[in-house]
Design an enzyme around this catalytic site. Structure first.
Site, PDB file in Angstrom:
ATOM      1  N   GLU A 100       0.788  -1.234   0.000  1.00  0.00           N
ATOM      2  CA  GLU A 100       0.000   0.000   0.000  1.00  0.00           C
ATOM      3  C   GLU A 100       0.825   1.293   0.000  1.00  0.00           C
ATOM      4  OE1 GLU A 100      -4.149  -1.066   2.029  1.00  0.00           O
ATOM      5  OE2 GLU A 100      -2.522  -1.068   3.475  1.00  0.00           O
TER       6      GLU A 100
HETATM    7  C1  ACM Z   1      -2.321  -5.280   4.096  1.00  0.00           C
HETATM    8  O1  ACM Z   1      -3.422  -5.696   4.502  1.00  0.00           O
HETATM    9  N1  ACM Z   1      -2.136  -3.995   3.861  1.00  0.00           N
HETATM   10  C2  ACM Z   1      -1.222  -6.191   3.863  1.00  0.00           C
END
Ligand code: ACM
Length: 640
Positions: A292
């Site tokens: 992310e």
């Molecule tokens: C995640 O759930 N950002 C690995």
């Protein structure tokens, strides 16, 4: 259900024999072979749990007359793929537990504890021969200590729970935007400024690693980079990709902060950092996160944009892939193997990197084909409050998987992920257990032995067994209801919450803004996934064929619900925090009344207004979902 059906995870082979071994006050054990200290400690814990389970004042028996013999050839190593097989032979005079390694004996001791049963004369272990071994070598639970700090006792009781269901990897998410949770002497401002003072000292980390080691559980630390790193740059702004000020964040969500990937000093810092951290974590794997990163700060930084241009990096992923390879280089020099979330999977990623697949199964297939070892977490996100059966049906390696046998060996197993945005030490166990036991079985037992028809019944059994380890998933429920009811009787509140579940998926944090300081003591926090009252009602409806007895039970339930709002309303009035569930409570009584009327006057059908009431009852209120509505609809359809 007999003790053998209840065993969870299901062993590879169970051959019941007539008779049983009695457990008496002189039940004693001996260890043969090359046991080591870990097995001696495990034997002591076993004896204590046996005494606690049976209430027997165990005394050392006569030498030579041991009821339980533990045999192992060598001390196991806590490495991927270590031998965990065991075999158990229980006869009326003795139980013999054999394994190659002490870790195998540990797994077998958990099976033995689950076998303890009773008849009118006392406690027994039914005679049986069991041979058992895991299907996958990587069976993990991740706990996020970064968003919400989780004290040592929370971790320890969950390590005990893991061992009870034969999980063998504790993945410890130690750093994130909202908190940096491990002491560093090299860079003390990481934990000093990157946390609110809640972090693990080195001594505490060693304590947890040793505790896990004693239970045959590996500990994999995760230091999430280059995104999710807002807590790093507060004390060390030179690591940042954007100008400050850099402050602590308490908001939940994905932030923009990302480390600067073009400065050599970033890698110098990380090399020193990892060199320090690996002294705490003996496992050969280190998790670097990698998830992310939205890249906004990289694209807003002219030097980074210039660097990307010079290196022909067209996308954020190209830039991140450069960063990942540099970190891989550092870890390789330090003698460690690297794991990352599936964002790190790019065509040029060296095959030694392990991929943790979370966004979908595509990365699992793609990664395995490219020669990477894979850990599956997609489908095992226990923070999302989905049903145990949903997780259980998620096979890392289903029979129709499009992988060659060779590629299939790259699937190491899976991990349940306990993200902590909306869990506290009071509620975390209820989000982990008993659903994680279903995942544990999926990862340990053979595919054909993972049958879901009696899953919930078996989870009810293991749930109580787990509670004996100090896990709080059952006992905190009434405790939380008492707080909510402010001293009033909790039964009407429990009647409602027994048929309500927290909203599933990311709805919880989409519907309402949360920070890491938000209270987690509301009705939605007390309520649990797989609401038991709803499940029981659904089962009754499913099997109902017009039998009088079942019909009466169904009506009895409906009557209780029909009257419940009247009982609950004064409690809600007395307790302002409950006001958000007023409509939910009213809905339950309304639809139960409707259903009773329909059942009692055959031929009566629902008018438009009543159909709307049923539809509305499905809407979440107070972030809770009334999960009994469709079963009521099914019942009305059956009756017609
Ligand atoms: C995640 O759930 N950002 C690995």
């Amino acid at each position: 259900m007999d003790r053998f059906d209840a065993l969870l995870p299901r062993p590879v082979s169970v051959r019941p024999k007539p008779g049983s071994l009695r457990i008496t006050h002189d039940f004693s054990l001996k260890i043969e072979g090359e046991p080591g200290e870990r097995l001696s400690k495990a034997a002591l814990r076993f004896q204590k749990r046996l005494a606690d389970k049976t209430g027997l004042f165990l005394e050392a028996g006569e030498p030579g007359q041991c009821a339980l013999v533990l045999q192992c050839e060598r001390v196991g190593e806590l490495v991927l793929g270590e031998d965990e097989r065991y075999s158990l032979d229980v006869t009326p005079t003795q139980a013999v537990l054999r394994a190659t390694t002490d870790i195998g004996v540990l797994r077998g001791l958990e099976t033995l504890l689950q076998l303890i049963s009773a008849d009118q004369e006392g406690y027994i272990i039914p005679c049986v021969e069991i041979d058992d071994e895991p299907r996958f070598p990587w069976r993990g639970l991740m706990i996020d200590s970064a968003r919400r700090f989780q004290p040592l006792d929370v971790l320890k009781r969950n390590l005990d729970g893991m061992a009870a269901v034969k999980l063998n990897v504790f993945h410890w998410h130690l750093t994130d935007d909202q908190g940096f949770r491990v002491e560093s002497n090299e860079f003390p401002l990481l934990h000093e400024l990157g946390s609110n003072g809640e972090y693990y000292t080195k001594e505490q980390i060693r304590d947890i690693v040793a505790y896990a080691h004693d239970r045959g559980i590996r500990v994999i630390p995760e230091f999430d980079l280059p995104g999710h790193a807002a807590s790093w740059v507060i004390g060390y702004p030179e690591l940042a990709s954007a100008p400050g000020p850099h402050v602590r964040h308490i908001d939940i969500g994905v932030l923009d902060q990302v480390l600067n990937p073009i400065k050599e000093s970033t890698y110098g810092f990380l090399e020193r950092f990892f060199a320090e951290m690996i002294t705490l974590f003996p496992d050969e794997y280190v998790h670097i996160g990698g998830d992310e990163n939205n890249g906004k700060q990289w694209l807003a930084n002219p030097e980074i944009v210039q660097f990307m241009r010079e290196h022909d990096f067209e996308t954020i992923l190209d830039m991140q892939s450069y960063f990942t390879e540099r970190v891989l280089g550092i870890l390789t020099r330090l003698g460690k193997k690297m794991i990352g979330w599936d964002e790190i999977l790019t065509p040029n990623l060296p095959a030694t990197a392990v991929i943790q697949s979370w966004r979908g199964r595509e990365s699992l297939v793609e990664g395995a084909r490219a020669g990477h070892k894979i850990i599956l977490s997609n489908g095992y996100y226990i923070d999302l409050c989905q049903p145990a059966e949903y997780h259980y049906l998620n096979d890392p390696l289903p029979s129709d998987m499009e992988l060659t046998p060779q590629e299939s060996t790259n699937i190491l197993g899976g991990e349940a992920t306990m993200w902590s945005e909306v869990v506290s030490p009071e509620t975390i166990d209820s989000r982990i257990w008993p659903r994680t036991a279903a995942i544990a079985e999926r990862l340990w037992s053979r595919r054909e032995d993972c049958r879901s028809e009696d899953l919930y019944e078996r989870l009810d059994v293991i749930s109580l067994h787990l509670e004996e380890l100090g896990l709080t998933h059952e006992k905190n429920y009434p405790q939380m209801l008492r707080r909510l009811a402010r001293g009033r009787k909790i039964s009407p509140l429990q009647t409602l919450l027994d048929v309500c579940e927290p909203v599933q998926g990311y709805e919880r944090v989409i519907q309402r803004k949360y920070t890491v300081l938000s209270p987690l003591t509301r009705a939605v926090d007390a309520a649990r996934p797989d609401a038991r009252g709803a499940r029981e009602f659904r089962n009754l409806v499913r099997h109902y064929q017009g039998e009088v007895a079942t019909g009466s039970r169904l009506k009895e339930r409906l009557r209780i619900w029909a009257q419940n709002h009247e009982a609950l309303a004064p409690i809600i009035e007395h307790s302002p925090v409950l006001q958000e569930i007023t409509d939910l409570s009213r809905s339950l009584s309304t639809i139960a009344t409707l259903a009773l009327e329909c059942l009692e006057s055959p031929g009566r059908s629902l008018n438009e207004h009543e159909k709307t009431a049923l539809a509305e009852a499905k809407e979440p209120r107070g972030q809770l979902q009334l999960v009994v509505v469709s079963a009521i609809e099914d019942l009305l359809t059956k009756e017609r």
